[in-house]
Design a protein around this motif. Structure first.
Motif, PDB file in Angstrom:
ATOM      1  N   ALA A 110       0.874  -1.242   0.003  1.00  0.00           N
ATOM      2  CA  ALA A 110      -0.129  -0.067   0.070  1.00  0.00           C
ATOM      3  C   ALA A 110       0.755   1.271  -0.119  1.00  0.00           C
ATOM      4  CB  ALA A 110      -0.890   0.018   1.306  1.00  0.00           C
ATOM      5  N   LYS A 111       2.067   1.449   0.786  1.00  0.00           N
ATOM      6  CA  LYS A 111       2.869   2.489   0.654  1.00  0.00           C
ATOM      7  C   LYS A 111       3.516   2.711  -0.603  1.00  0.00           C
ATOM      8  CE  LYS A 111       6.991   2.652   2.446  1.00  0.00           C
ATOM      9  NZ  LYS A 111       8.226   2.604   3.091  1.00  0.00           N
ATOM     10  N   GLY A 112       3.676   1.567  -1.469  1.00  0.00           N
ATOM     11  CA  GLY A 112       4.336   1.726  -2.641  1.00  0.00           C
ATOM     12  C   GLY A 112       3.376   2.508  -3.636  1.00  0.00           C
ATOM     13  N   GLN A 113       1.804   2.230  -3.339  1.00  0.00           N
ATOM     14  CA  GLN A 113       0.668   2.850  -4.108  1.00  0.00           C
ATOM     15  C   GLN A 113       0.732   4.384  -3.787  1.00  0.00           C
ATOM     16  OE1 GLN A 113      -0.934   1.856  -6.722  1.00  0.00           O
ATOM     17  NE2 GLN A 113      -2.087   3.678  -6.752  1.00  0.00           N
ATOM     18  N   ALA A 114       0.980   4.442  -2.373  1.00  0.00           N
ATOM     19  CA  ALA A 114       0.877   5.851  -2.179  1.00  0.00           C
ATOM     20  C   ALA A 114       1.884   6.743  -2.780  1.00  0.00           C
ATOM     21  CB  ALA A 114       0.883   5.974  -0.706  1.00  0.00           C
ATOM     22  N   ARG A 115       3.374   6.193  -2.681  1.00  0.00           N
ATOM     23  CA  ARG A 115       4.148   6.670  -3.489  1.00  0.00           C
ATOM     24  C   ARG A 115       4.119   6.898  -4.889  1.00  0.00           C
ATOM     25  NH1 ARG A 115       9.434   3.455  -1.145  1.00  0.00           N
ATOM     26  NH2 ARG A 115       9.739   4.659   0.648  1.00  0.00           N
ATOM     27  N   ARG A 116       3.534   5.866  -5.603  1.00  0.00           N
ATOM     28  CA  ARG A 116       3.072   6.110  -7.105  1.00  0.00           C
ATOM     29  C   ARG A 116       2.127   7.386  -7.296  1.00  0.00           C
ATOM     30  NH1 ARG A 116       4.189   0.812  -6.495  1.00  0.00           N
ATOM     31  NH2 ARG A 116       2.028   0.413  -6.283  1.00  0.00           N
ATOM     32  N   ALA A 117       1.247   7.629  -6.066  1.00  0.00           N
ATOM     33  CA  ALA A 117       0.235   8.499  -6.158  1.00  0.00           C
ATOM     34  C   ALA A 117       1.081   9.783  -5.855  1.00  0.00           C
ATOM     35  CB  ALA A 117      -1.018   8.255  -5.205  1.00  0.00           C
ATOM     36  N   ARG A 118       2.120  10.000  -5.609  1.00  0.00           N
ATOM     37  CA  ARG A 118       3.076  11.126  -5.519  1.00  0.00           C
ATOM     38  C   ARG A 118       2.639  11.773  -4.254  1.00  0.00           C
ATOM     39  NH1 ARG A 118       2.995  11.838 -11.208  1.00  0.00           N
ATOM     40  NH2 ARG A 118       5.360  11.377 -11.787  1.00  0.00           N
ATOM     41  N   LEU A 119       2.142  11.005  -2.824  1.00  0.00           N
ATOM     42  CA  LEU A 119       1.946  11.477  -1.565  1.00  0.00           C
ATOM     43  C   LEU A 119       2.871  11.679  -0.765  1.00  0.00           C
ATOM     44  CD1 LEU A 119      -1.599   9.447  -0.962  1.00  0.00           C
ATOM     45  CD2 LEU A 119      -1.388  11.867  -1.736  1.00  0.00           C
ATOM     46  N   ARG A 120       3.348  12.567  -0.203  1.00  0.00           N
ATOM     47  CA  ARG A 120       4.783  12.824   0.524  1.00  0.00           C
ATOM     48  C   ARG A 120       4.851  12.307   1.811  1.00  0.00           C
ATOM     49  NH1 ARG A 120       3.083  18.016  -1.608  1.00  0.00           N
ATOM     50  NH2 ARG A 120       3.039  18.713   0.336  1.00  0.00           N
ATOM     51  N   GLN A 121       3.674  12.367   2.541  1.00  0.00           N
ATOM     52  CA  GLN A 121       3.879  11.900   3.810  1.00  0.00           C
ATOM     53  C   GLN A 121       2.882  10.830   4.243  1.00  0.00           C
ATOM     54  OE1 GLN A 121       3.688  14.629   7.166  1.00  0.00           O
ATOM     55  NE2 GLN A 121       1.770  15.409   6.491  1.00  0.00           N
ATOM     56  N   GLY A 122       3.226   9.968   5.108  1.00  0.00           N
ATOM     57  CA  GLY A 122       2.255   9.173   5.735  1.00  0.00           C
ATOM     58  C   GLY A 122       1.503   9.493   7.326  1.00  0.00           C
ATOM     59  N   ARG A 123       0.456   9.264   7.519  1.00  0.00           N
ATOM     60  CA  ARG A 123      -0.101   9.575   8.545  1.00  0.00           C
ATOM     61  C   ARG A 123      -1.113   8.570   9.200  1.00  0.00           C
ATOM     62  NH1 ARG A 123      -1.617  15.834  10.575  1.00  0.00           N
ATOM     63  NH2 ARG A 123       0.533  16.509  10.638  1.00  0.00           N
TER      64      ARG A 123
END
Length: 174
Positions: A110-123
């Motif tokens: 899921a974090k890989g998908q977030a990176r592909r979506a260009r989201l910069r931080q996780g919360r």
């Protein structure tokens, strides 16, 4: 080794069962909540299945802004237009599959998908008993002002908003 695939509407009853096996009754969210998040962010909602396609775990996340976390269990009409944050709402594993790396596999995917979506931080909002787990994934507590403390009260005693940059490598054995 579990397989990771997108969450489907038909999976929600199994998600509810896994949720109920992991959380106290006052923190349980209903079918409509999960359907709402799946409708808004299907590319950020995942399940882990075994060889018989039984759900062994799930992860619900969505793009969010840098402000306060959403109200626990509340439906959202829409996601923020200027989202830069990957909000990891929930990750839980079936009791029979705990200790087998299911949560870590879901998280990395899921974090890989977030990176592909260009989201910069996780919360995420961590329950008190999971803070150490999330710290092993490089999440750190966000200092809580009065507004954040009020919001976190709905997540249970000891809940903590945590964040991390998404470009930081994960701990190898978390």
């Amino acid at each position: 080794m579990p397989s990771i695939r997108p969450l489907r509407p038909a999976d929600i009853p199994a998600v509810l069962d896994i949720q109920a096996a992991n959380y106290p009754a006052d923190l349980l969210e209903d079918h409509a909540f999960y359907a709402n998040r799946l409708e808004l962010a299907p590319e950020h909602c995942w399940v882990a299945t075994d060889a018989e396609d039984r759900l062994r775990g799930y992860l619900i996340a969505y793009p969010w802004d840098d402000g306060l976390p959403p109200v626990l269990g509340a439906p959202l009409k829409q996601l923020p237009g200027a989202a830069s944050t990957w909000f990891l709402h929930d990750c839980a594993v079936h009791p029979e599959a705990q200790g087998q790396g299911v949560a870590g596999r879901l998280y990395r995917h899921a974090k890989g998908q977030a990176r592909r979506a260009r989201l910069r931080q996780g919360r995420l909002v961590s329950l008190s008993n999971a803070i150490g787990y999330w710290q092993r994934h490089h999440y750190q507590p966000v200092p809580a002002d009065a507004a954040l403390k009020a919001k976190l009260a709905g997540y249970g005693a000891g809940a903590c908003l945590m964040q991390r940059p998404l470009d930081t490598p994960d701990a190898e054995h978390a």
